[in-house]
Design an enzyme around this catalytic site. Structure first.
Site, mmCIF file in Angstrom:
data_model
loop_
_atom_site.group_PDB
_atom_site.id
_atom_site.type_symbol
_atom_site.label_atom_id
_atom_site.label_comp_id
_atom_site.label_asym_id
_atom_site.label_seq_id
_atom_site.Cartn_x
_atom_site.Cartn_y
_atom_site.Cartn_z
ATOM 1 C CE1 TYR A 123 -3.353 -0.633 5.170
ATOM 2 C CE2 TYR A 123 -2.091 0.912 6.494
ATOM 3 C CZ TYR A 123 -2.881 0.642 5.388
ATOM 4 O OH TYR A 123 -3.188 1.640 4.511
ATOM 5 C CG ASP A 203 -12.500 -1.833 -9.456
ATOM 6 O OD1 ASP A 203 -13.401 -2.255 -8.698
ATOM 7 O OD2 ASP A 203 -12.024 -2.523 -10.382
#
Ligand code: NAI
Length: 332
Positions: A123, A203
């Protein structure tokens, strides 16, 4: 009387923020709202979706309630949300995700708090085209920001009687960047022996969350994984319409729902205001109005108990009808 900045946003922003303000006013909380518009609607007139006056107002008042702002994909201005968080150094994004009574979901024992680093990672916006066919985006992770957010997560755990903090990374692949985040979390964890520390790859974490969410307590994540995982955890408790959030820094705090501006339902009085109402309740707690916050929460939960739901939760009432029912419950 406390002055609080009210950032109206766009899309469903005005509809849901009006709902929250109506309810807070009905609860007779002594707040002087400093209304600040931001987003698509102000670009033409003021040349920016986030005019300087908005930041000045939050700096001055120290607290803001914000509704979502659209970020156009692929071009134009930097995201209002990213800029706001960065400029005000709102380094901790706090997203509690707990089952809401009477809202039916797959699991009834979800009580997770997502603590997302809010100022760096991908970001940071450091991107460039290397040639016509290659784009590079740089993931920035610093020791300072990583230790600061880890400290926030552990302090939150201690203050809120939480038992466990799990650092969620992809340190097996992003060995240096996520590796540094994890190393920082381990260092801070050692200062809090009373809180169990766990490490999990992002994950696997996603898979475990959809199978057995009750094993998790506080999740500590870098910015991007935090953004994605908190939408997943929102899904566990009824969706984005009910997921609250807060951006917290040393000097100010901006309370806002997890969800975006929902252009697909904007202007139709269909949005669920629950997420912003719960964010506003946290804001009331933050400014010391705990009793009023609890009253509002009770009235909201009572509304659900009466079987009154907006469309996203399978009901049929509009945003404004839902708001009026909450106010009725508040006054009874
Ligand atoms: P979104 O969160 O706006 O919407 C995703 C889906 O959830 C849509 O189907 C929407 O109708 C539904 N939804 C969201 N909030 C709801 C509510 N309160 N009640 C009922 N249904 C609701 O995500 P999307 O579509 O990816 O983003 C739209 C815009 O919002 C983008 O420009 C994005 O950048 C921006 N955004 C802004 C945020 C902020 O201001 N903090 C956060 C996330 C996205």
């Amino acid at each position: 009387m406390k002055t609080i900045t009210l950032i109206q946003g766009d899309g469903i922003g005005p509809e849901i923020i009006n709902s929250a303000v109506k309810i807070i006013d009905a609860a007779k909380v002594n707040i002087d709202w400093d209304l600040q518009t931001a987003g698509a609607g102000v670009i033409e007139k003021e040349g920016s979706p986030l005019p300087a006056r908005v930041l000045e107002s939050v700096r001055k008042n120290g607290v803001a309630l914000k509704s979502p702002v659209t970020t156009p994909i692929g071009k134009g201005f930097r995201s209002v949300n990213v800029t706001l968080r960065k400029e005000l150094d709102l380094y901790a994004n706090l997203r509690p995700c707990c089952n809401i009574p009477s809202v039916k979901t797959r699991f009834d024992n979800v009580d997770i708090v997502v603590v997302r680093e809010n100022t760096e990672d991908l970001y940071a916006g450091v991107e460039k085209m290397i040639d016509n066919n290659t784009a590079h985006s740089i993931k920035i992770i610093t020791r300072k920001a990583s230790e600061r957010i880890a400290k926030f997560a552990f302090e939150y755990a201690v203050k809120n009687n939480r038992k466990q903090v799990s650092a969620v990374t992809k340190a097996n692949i992003c060995k240096l960047s996520d590796g540094l985040f994890l190393e920082s979390a381990r260092k801070i964890a050692a200062e809090y022996p009373q809180v169990q520390f766990k490490e999990i790859l992002v994950d696997n974490c996603c898979m475990q969350l959809v199978q057995n969410p009750s094993q998790f307590d506080v999740l500590l994540l870098p910015n991007l994984y935090g953004d994605i995982v908190s939408d997943l955890t929102a899904g566990l408790i009824g969706g984005l319409g009910v997921a609250q959030g807060a951006n917290i820094g040393e000097n100010c705090a901006v309370f806002e729902p997890v969800h975006g501006s929902a252009p697909d339902i904007a202007g139709q009085d269909k949005a669920n205001p629950t997420a912003i109402i719960l964010s506003a309740v946290e804001m009331l707690n933050y400014i010391g109005e705990k009793e009023k916050g609890q009253m509002i929460k009770n009235a909201l939960f009572e509304t659900f108990k009466q079987g009154i739901f907006t469309v996203d939760l399978g009901g049929g009432v509009s945003c404004s009808e839902f708001t009026d029912k909450i106010i009725k419950n508040l006054q009874e």
